[in-house]
Scaffold this active site. Structure first.
Site, PDB file in Angstrom:
ATOM      1  N   LYS A   7       3.276   2.170   2.618  1.00  5.43           N
ATOM      2  CA  LYS A   7       2.467   2.644   3.815  1.00  5.43           C
ATOM      3  C   LYS A   7       3.724   2.010   5.059  1.00  5.43           C
ATOM      4  O   LYS A   7       4.459   0.614   4.274  1.00  5.43           O
ATOM      5  CB  LYS A   7       1.516   2.105   4.395  1.00  5.43           C
ATOM      6  CG  LYS A   7      -0.046   2.459   3.526  1.00  5.43           C
ATOM      7  CD  LYS A   7      -0.996   3.466   5.179  1.00  5.43           C
ATOM      8  CE  LYS A   7      -1.305   4.057   4.675  1.00  5.43           C
ATOM      9  NZ  LYS A   7      -3.133   3.701   5.450  1.00  5.43           N
TER      10      LYS A   7
ATOM     11  N   LYS B  47       0.770  -0.559   0.191  1.00  3.59           N
ATOM     12  CA  LYS B  47       0.030   0.313   0.047  1.00  3.59           C
ATOM     13  C   LYS B  47       1.065   1.364  -0.142  1.00  3.59           C
ATOM     14  O   LYS B  47       0.277   2.821   0.340  1.00  3.59           O
ATOM     15  CB  LYS B  47      -0.970   0.185   1.300  1.00  3.59           C
ATOM     16  CG  LYS B  47      -1.964  -0.945   1.142  1.00  3.59           C
ATOM     17  CD  LYS B  47      -3.151  -0.691   2.419  1.00  3.59           C
ATOM     18  CE  LYS B  47      -1.973  -1.189   3.256  1.00  3.59           C
ATOM     19  NZ  LYS B  47      -3.183  -0.877   4.538  1.00  3.59           N
TER      20      LYS B  47
HETATM   21  N1  C2G Z   1     -10.720   6.531   9.044  1.00  3.28           N
HETATM   22  C1  C2G Z   1     -11.201   7.550   9.179  1.00  3.28           C
HETATM   23  N2  C2G Z   1     -10.900   8.509  10.201  1.00  3.28           N
HETATM   24  C2  C2G Z   1      -9.781   9.376   9.846  1.00  3.28           C
HETATM   25  C3  C2G Z   1      -9.001   8.358   9.363  1.00  3.28           C
HETATM   26  C4  C2G Z   1      -8.866   6.245   9.096  1.00  3.28           C
HETATM   27  O1  C2G Z   1     -12.597   7.531   9.254  1.00  3.28           O
HETATM   28  N3  C2G Z   1      -9.512  10.224  10.020  1.00  3.28           N
HETATM   29  C5  C2G Z   1     -10.533   4.772   8.000  1.00  3.28           C
HETATM   30  C6  C2G Z   1     -10.940   5.134   7.325  1.00  3.28           C
HETATM   31  O2  C2G Z   1     -11.012   4.911   6.116  1.00  3.28           O
HETATM   32  C7  C2G Z   1     -10.523   3.247   7.139  1.00  3.28           C
HETATM   33  C8  C2G Z   1     -10.032   3.237   8.441  1.00  3.28           C
HETATM   34  O3  C2G Z   1     -10.086   4.153   9.613  1.00  3.28           O
HETATM   35  O4  C2G Z   1     -11.576   2.580   7.237  1.00  3.28           O
HETATM   36  C9  C2G Z   1      -8.478   2.530   8.576  1.00  3.28           C
HETATM   37  O5  C2G Z   1      -7.626   3.881   7.794  1.00  3.28           O
HETATM   38  P1  C2G Z   1      -6.391   3.195   7.716  1.00  3.28           P
HETATM   39  O6  C2G Z   1      -5.791   2.549   8.732  1.00  3.28           O
HETATM   40  O7  C2G Z   1      -6.093   4.709   7.115  1.00  3.28           O
HETATM   41  O8  C2G Z   1      -6.226   2.135   6.706  1.00  3.28           O
HETATM   42  P2  C2G Z   1      -5.923   2.269   4.535  1.00  3.28           P
HETATM   43  O9  C2G Z   1      -4.457   2.411   4.679  1.00  3.28           O
HETATM   44  O10 C2G Z   1      -7.487   2.931   4.882  1.00  3.28           O
HETATM   45  O11 C2G Z   1      -6.048   0.671   5.404  1.00  3.28           O
HETATM   46  O12 C2G Z   1      -7.669  -3.271   1.922  1.00  3.28           O
HETATM   47  C10 C2G Z   1      -8.050  -1.495   2.815  1.00  3.28           C
HETATM   48  C11 C2G Z   1      -7.064  -1.243   3.478  1.00  3.28           C
HETATM   49  O13 C2G Z   1      -6.229  -2.104   4.258  1.00  3.28           O
HETATM   50  C12 C2G Z   1      -8.014   0.023   4.501  1.00  3.28           C
END
Ligand code: C2G
Length: 129
Positions: free
Chosen positions: A46, A44
């Site tokens: 990250k 990803k």
């Molecule tokens: N999230 C949120 N508000 C934020 C930050 C994150 O609602 N301010 C939500 C994201 O939309 C996601 C969840 O928290 O649903 C986890 O966010 P991340 O850890 O950034 O995950 P991400 O990189 O989006 O990974 O297969 C799907 C991926 O693994 C999603």
């Protein structure tokens, strides 16, 4: 017993994560969280501050979370929904549409994100201190 699943890196856990975990759990009775392992995070683009094991330990301590499993690939979601008998798949609406293929297997719900917070922003703010 409605079973819910959501996916993410959940690094440097913050209120945005807690809000979506609380909302996801409120949609059912049991919440499975698939946390990206370190290899998938690299896919990803990250690099999490905390290791997979630490992020798993931290999430398991959140009262809304019932079970934590590893997210290793983009392709595992259909199998996860089947293996864990999932009724509802939840993600933040930054992913709207991306996982609609799961609608053949379960309900797909995209929830509003929490504005003004993100792991990336936290890291940036700390670097500029
Ligand atoms: N999230 C949120 N508000 C934020 C930050 C994150 O609602 N301010 C939500 C994201 O939309 C996601 C969840 O928290 O649903 C986890 O966010 P991340 O850890 O950034 O995950 P991400 O990189 O989006 O990974 O297969 C799907 C991926 O693994 C999603």
């Amino acid at each position: 017993m409605k079973r819910v699943i959501t996916y993410g890196t959940f690094d440097l856990l913050h209120v945005g994560h807690i809000n979506i975990l609380r909302r996801a759990k409120a949609l059912g009775d049991y919440l499975v969280v698939a946390i990206s392992n370190d290899e998938f995070n690299a896919l990803k683009g990250k690099k999490a501050y905390y290791s997979y094991e630490d992020r798993k330990t931290i999430l398991e301590a959140v009262k809304y979370v019932d079970e934590v499993i590893p997210e290793k690939t983009w392709e595992q979601k259909v199998q996860d929904v089947k293996d864990h008998d999932i009724d509802i798949f939840v993600m933040g609406y930054d992913w709207t549409g991306e996982f609609d293929f799961l609608k053949d297997y379960c309900e797909v719900i995209y929830l509003p994100r929490t504005e003004g917070i993100s792991t990336t922003q936290i890291k940036k703010d700390l670097m500029s201190k």
